[in-house]
Design an enzyme around this catalytic site. Structure first.
Site, PDB file in Angstrom:
ATOM      1  N   ASP A  52      83.807 131.724  82.740  1.00  0.00           N
ATOM      2  CA  ASP A  52      82.966 130.561  83.015  1.00  0.00           C
ATOM      3  C   ASP A  52      81.486 130.937  82.900  1.00  0.00           C
ATOM      4  O   ASP A  52      80.700 130.221  82.277  1.00  0.00           O
ATOM      5  CB  ASP A  52      83.278 130.012  84.407  1.00  0.00           C
ATOM      6  CG  ASP A  52      82.498 128.749  84.742  1.00  0.00           C
ATOM      7  OD1 ASP A  52      82.079 128.038  83.814  1.00  0.00           O
ATOM      8  OD2 ASP A  52      82.317 128.476  85.940  1.00  0.00           O
ATOM      9  N   ASP A  55      80.683 131.637  79.131  1.00  0.00           N
ATOM     10  CA  ASP A  55      80.582 130.469  78.249  1.00  0.00           C
ATOM     11  C   ASP A  55      79.282 129.711  78.472  1.00  0.00           C
ATOM     12  O   ASP A  55      78.666 129.229  77.527  1.00  0.00           O
ATOM     13  CB  ASP A  55      81.837 129.581  78.298  1.00  0.00           C
ATOM     14  CG  ASP A  55      81.881 128.540  79.392  1.00  0.00           C
ATOM     15  OD1 ASP A  55      80.856 128.027  79.813  1.00  0.00           O
ATOM     16  OD2 ASP A  55      83.003 128.217  79.822  1.00  0.00           O
ATOM     17  N   GLY A  56      78.814 129.651  79.717  1.00  0.00           N
ATOM     18  CA  GLY A  56      77.519 129.003  79.980  1.00  0.00           C
ATOM     19  C   GLY A  56      76.370 129.773  79.372  1.00  0.00           C
ATOM     20  O   GLY A  56      75.450 129.194  78.773  1.00  0.00           O
ATOM     21  N   ARG A  60      73.905 128.423  76.255  1.00  0.00           N
ATOM     22  CA  ARG A  60      72.438 128.316  76.345  1.00  0.00           C
ATOM     23  C   ARG A  60      71.743 129.286  75.399  1.00  0.00           C
ATOM     24  O   ARG A  60      70.802 128.925  74.704  1.00  0.00           O
ATOM     25  CB  ARG A  60      71.984 128.559  77.785  1.00  0.00           C
ATOM     26  CG  ARG A  60      72.318 127.398  78.722  1.00  0.00           C
ATOM     27  CD  ARG A  60      71.787 127.634  80.128  1.00  0.00           C
ATOM     28  NE  ARG A  60      72.345 128.822  80.760  1.00  0.00           N
ATOM     29  CZ  ARG A  60      73.531 128.894  81.333  1.00  0.00           C
ATOM     30  NH1 ARG A  60      74.310 127.828  81.341  1.00  0.00           N
ATOM     31  NH2 ARG A  60      73.958 130.004  81.899  1.00  0.00           N
ATOM     32  N   SER A  66      77.260 121.644  73.750  1.00  0.00           N
ATOM     33  CA  SER A  66      77.791 120.441  73.108  1.00  0.00           C
ATOM     34  C   SER A  66      78.183 119.433  74.175  1.00  0.00           C
ATOM     35  O   SER A  66      78.439 119.794  75.325  1.00  0.00           O
ATOM     36  CB  SER A  66      79.004 120.787  72.235  1.00  0.00           C
ATOM     37  OG  SER A  66      80.083 121.199  73.047  1.00  0.00           O
ATOM     38  N   ASP A  73      83.895 122.144  80.170  1.00  0.00           N
ATOM     39  CA  ASP A  73      83.589 123.232  81.099  1.00  0.00           C
ATOM     40  C   ASP A  73      83.839 122.829  82.554  1.00  0.00           C
ATOM     41  O   ASP A  73      84.570 123.512  83.262  1.00  0.00           O
ATOM     42  CB  ASP A  73      82.149 123.721  80.894  1.00  0.00           C
ATOM     43  CG  ASP A  73      81.770 124.797  81.883  1.00  0.00           C
ATOM     44  OD1 ASP A  73      82.383 125.880  81.858  1.00  0.00           O
ATOM     45  OD2 ASP A  73      80.858 124.548  82.707  1.00  0.00           O
ATOM     46  N   ASP A  77      86.706 124.162  85.197  1.00  0.00           N
ATOM     47  CA  ASP A  77      86.323 124.664  86.525  1.00  0.00           C
ATOM     48  C   ASP A  77      87.115 123.967  87.626  1.00  0.00           C
ATOM     49  O   ASP A  77      87.697 124.615  88.498  1.00  0.00           O
ATOM     50  CB  ASP A  77      84.837 124.421  86.809  1.00  0.00           C
ATOM     51  CG  ASP A  77      83.924 125.277  85.983  1.00  0.00           C
ATOM     52  OD1 ASP A  77      84.391 126.274  85.405  1.00  0.00           O
ATOM     53  OD2 ASP A  77      82.729 124.949  85.928  1.00  0.00           O
TER      54      ASP A  77
END
Length: 189
Positions: A52, A55-56, A60, A66, A73, A77
């Protein structure tokens, strides 16, 4: 043009990582409930949480944020969190409170967020307080998965702290959404 293409992209590394997290959910449940291998379940949960964060960061850093990712996302979570809390309720009844709060929070945010998206045509990303709430929740879950003999008082204190932060985040999100809705009503008039 490139920014618009990225915004509407579906197959991105962050989105693939979100799908990976979704696929980890039944594996974690199997190891926690099915075979009671809490170490493997905990490691899978840590991998999910780390994925998690990655991927963030990738989204960025490489400008691959997207609209699909802004939805996928948080869905990954929340489904992970609900599944783990559900498993933890077997051994720690106090988790029922976090489970219920998370359902209420996500239902309210889904409704108000949907209204905001309908009015603004913009999908809002996570805010700092939402990230803090998620971090605390993952921390509490990981601690409870690994520390099977956690003292009840310490467990309760962790859960209460997480409830406070999660409620605080809910209030801030609702305030943001209601302010946005109010602003769009004034613009439409």
């Amino acid at each position: 043009m490139i920014e618009e293409e990225t915004k509407s992209a579906v197959i991105t590394i962050p989105n693939i990582l979100s799908v990976f997290r979704l696929l980890l959910i039944p594996i974690i449940i199997y190891f926690y409930v099915g075979v009671a291998d809490y170490t493997v379940a905990g490691v899978m949960l840590i991998i999910s949480g780390a994925t998690d964060l990655v991927d963030g960061w990738v989204a960025r850093r490489f400008k691959s944020v997207s609209d699909v990712g802004k939805v996928l996302d948080p869905v990954a979570d929340k489904l992970t969190q609900l599944a783990i809390l559900f498993c933890l309720m077997i051994d720690y009844p106090i988790m029922v409170i976090l489970f219920g709060l998370l359902i209420v929070k996500e239902a309210l945010l889904a409704i108000t967020g949907f209204i905001v998206v309908q009015r603004t045509r913009d999908v809002s990303g996570a805010k700092w307080h939402g990230k803090l709430s998620t971090l605390m929740l993952y921390g509490v879950m990981i601690i409870h998965v690994f520390w099977r003999s956690i003292p009840v008082g310490f467990s309760t204190a962790l859960v209460i702290a997480t409830i406070v932060v999660t409620t605080f985040s809910l209030v801030l999100y609702l305030n943001y959404f209601f302010e946005t809705i109010k602003r769009t009503e004034n613009v439409e008039l």
